[in-house]
Design an enzyme around this catalytic site. Structure first.
Site, PDB file in Angstrom:
ATOM      1  N   ARG A  42       3.702  -8.868   0.018  1.00  0.00           N
ATOM      2  CA  ARG A  42       3.237  -7.645  -0.645  1.00  0.00           C
ATOM      3  C   ARG A  42       3.251  -6.459   0.316  1.00  0.00           C
ATOM      4  O   ARG A  42       3.587  -5.339  -0.069  1.00  0.00           O
ATOM      5  CB  ARG A  42       1.856  -7.867  -1.246  1.00  0.00           C
ATOM      6  CG  ARG A  42       1.428  -6.727  -2.172  1.00  0.00           C
ATOM      7  CD  ARG A  42       0.134  -7.040  -2.902  1.00  0.00           C
ATOM      8  NE  ARG A  42      -0.963  -7.213  -1.977  1.00  0.00           N
ATOM      9  CZ  ARG A  42      -2.177  -7.676  -2.317  1.00  0.00           C
ATOM     10  NH1 ARG A  42      -2.415  -8.036  -3.571  1.00  0.00           N
ATOM     11  NH2 ARG A  42      -3.123  -7.801  -1.426  1.00  0.00           N
ATOM     12  N   LYS A  52       0.193  -1.205  -2.184  1.00  0.00           N
ATOM     13  CA  LYS A  52      -1.163  -1.117  -1.614  1.00  0.00           C
ATOM     14  C   LYS A  52      -1.163  -0.005  -0.574  1.00  0.00           C
ATOM     15  O   LYS A  52      -1.041  -0.254   0.624  1.00  0.00           O
ATOM     16  CB  LYS A  52      -1.572  -2.465  -1.012  1.00  0.00           C
ATOM     17  CG  LYS A  52      -3.082  -2.708  -1.024  1.00  0.00           C
ATOM     18  CD  LYS A  52      -3.415  -4.150  -0.707  1.00  0.00           C
ATOM     19  CE  LYS A  52      -4.895  -4.378  -0.620  1.00  0.00           C
ATOM     20  NZ  LYS A  52      -5.586  -4.359  -1.927  1.00  0.00           N
TER      21      LYS A  52
HETATM   22  C1  LIG Z   1      -5.994  -5.147  -2.957  1.00  0.00           C
HETATM   23  C2  LIG Z   1      -6.193  -4.718  -4.369  1.00  0.00           C
HETATM   24  C3  LIG Z   1      -6.533  -5.640  -5.388  1.00  0.00           C
HETATM   25  C4  LIG Z   1      -6.820  -7.091  -5.129  1.00  0.00           C
HETATM   26  O1  LIG Z   1      -5.722  -7.815  -4.627  1.00  0.00           O
HETATM   27  P1  LIG Z   1      -5.971  -9.201  -3.913  1.00  0.00           P
HETATM   28  O2  LIG Z   1      -4.629  -9.613  -3.428  1.00  0.00           O
HETATM   29  O3  LIG Z   1      -6.506 -10.142  -4.929  1.00  0.00           O
HETATM   30  O4  LIG Z   1      -6.945  -8.960  -2.815  1.00  0.00           O
HETATM   31  C5  LIG Z   1      -6.642  -5.157  -6.690  1.00  0.00           C
HETATM   32  N1  LIG Z   1      -6.454  -3.853  -6.987  1.00  0.00           N
HETATM   33  C6  LIG Z   1      -6.150  -2.944  -6.024  1.00  0.00           C
HETATM   34  C7  LIG Z   1      -5.962  -1.521  -6.407  1.00  0.00           C
HETATM   35  C8  LIG Z   1      -6.020  -3.358  -4.697  1.00  0.00           C
HETATM   36  O5  LIG Z   1      -5.718  -2.450  -3.758  1.00  0.00           O
END
Ligand SMILES: *Cc1c(COP(=O)(O)O)cnc(C)c1O
Length: 339
Positions: A81, A184
């Site tokens: 990711r 992210k």
């Molecule tokens: C990091 C994040 C999540 C959760 O992702 P995980 O991989 O389960 O930690 C959900 N929504 C947003 C906007 C995020 O930045």
């Protein structure tokens, strides 16, 4: 252990631990510095991360098992990711081996800070990739820093498996239909601070974001993904190109189907069709699972299972997920990386 902290009440706060991993990218190559001390970064005032938001990050946890071993949960997914986010922002990819070894090295070097088994605490790892260097035009940076730092944490939403209430946002979006919602990146978070403040001002834990094109479908719950359990026992979680693909969400989809025997699907979740759900939750690495007690939709609170108690299916999902993460329940193949 040499370190004494109030392990049961860590909260979700920054702590400056002794060691972090650093690497720099220049002229097409990564140069690893390995583990370093000191929490300050010295970077050019013109760094693209500061001006144009050319940065992305990750969040994952290390867990201490009953026997004292340390382990990571699906770090390969975080690596993939991070590289997907990096590509979207024209940043260089971080080789998966360097990413996973950096995480393991940081856990080992700060092992005294991994909370004891049974306290619910974990070591939260924050990999971060930023564009740096001297440059002012809008263009990808010519130098990058990749760092992984860590801190012991408890639950992100206070109260653990206690339901929280949320406010559906019809006035603000966190992402555009074909923008960077699936990456992210810090910019999405900067845009979410104001609506988050509005929600907290009205005594809600966070905002429920709707699809930015029509505002009819649920996308995210603050910085966590949404899922619901329908009255006929189906696990449903929204599907959209502007949702951040949560690793916890994909893990729950798998566990709902293969361990709990539920039907598990990704599909539309309309904000005006919440009656179909017996239970609802928010999920993510930091939040783990937070039951959604109620959502305020245009001034009316829709209550799910209960405003005070966790529902039975979410409890089973939580026990299965955290049992795997802390090493008490056998994990699906490839999910656990021993440190
Ligand atoms: C990091 C994040 C999540 C959760 O992702 P995980 O991989 O389960 O930690 C959900 N929504 C947003 C906007 C995020 O930045």
């Amino acid at each position: 252990m040499g370190v004494q902290l109030d392990w049961e009440n860590l909260g979700f706060v920054y702590r400056d631990l002794p060691y972090r991993f650093r690497a720099t990218w220049k002229d097409g190559e990564w140069h690893s510095e390995g583990l370093v001390q000191g929490n300050q970064l010295v970077i050019s005032e013109s760094s693209s991360a500061l001006h144009y938001g050319q940065q992305c990050f990750e969040g994952l946890k290390a867990y201490r098992t009953k026997t004292g071993d340390l382990q990571l949960f699906r770090p390969d997914m975080n690596s993939k990711r991070l590289n997907a986010s990096a590509s979207r922002l024209l940043m260089p990819e971080v080789p998966q081996e360097m990413f996973i070894e950096a995480c393991k090295d940081v856990v080992r070097a700060n092992a005294d800070y991994v909370p004891p088994y049974g306290t619910g605490g974990t070591l939260y790892l924050r990999p971060l990739l930023i564009g740096v260097g001297d440059m002012i035009g809008v263009a990808p940076a010519t130098e990058y820093i990749f760092t992984v730092f860590a801190m012991p944490v408890g639950n992100y939403f206070k109260g653990g498996l206690k339901p929280a209430k949320f406010l559906a946002s019809f006035d603000y979006d966190r992402a555009a239909p074909f923008g960077t919602g699936a990456a992210k990146v810090g910019g999405n978070y900067a845009a979410s601070l104001y609506p988050g403040k509005v929600a907290k001002g009205q005594n809600y834990a966070e905002v429920v974001y709707l699809d930015p094109a029509t505002h009819t479908k649920i996308e995210e719950v603050g910085a966590a993904n949404f899922f619901g359990i329908t009255k006929d026992g189906t696990f449903i979680t929204p599907k959209s190109p502007s949702i951040l693909p949560s690793i916890t969400k994909y893990s729950l989809l798998y566990l709902a189907e293969h361990r709990l025997g539920l039907k598990a699907v990704e599909g539309d979740v309309f904000i005006d069709e919440l009656d179909q759900f017996a239970e609802a939750g928010a999920c993510g690495t930091a939040a783990v699972i937070t039951p959604v007690g109620a959502i305020n939709v245009r001034g009316t609170e829709h209550v799910f299972f209960s405003e005070t108690e966790v529902g039975p299916t979410i409890k089973r999902l939580y026990d299965e997920l955290t049992g795997i993460q802390f090493g008490d329940i056998e994990a699906p193949e490839g999910w656990i990386y021993k440190v």
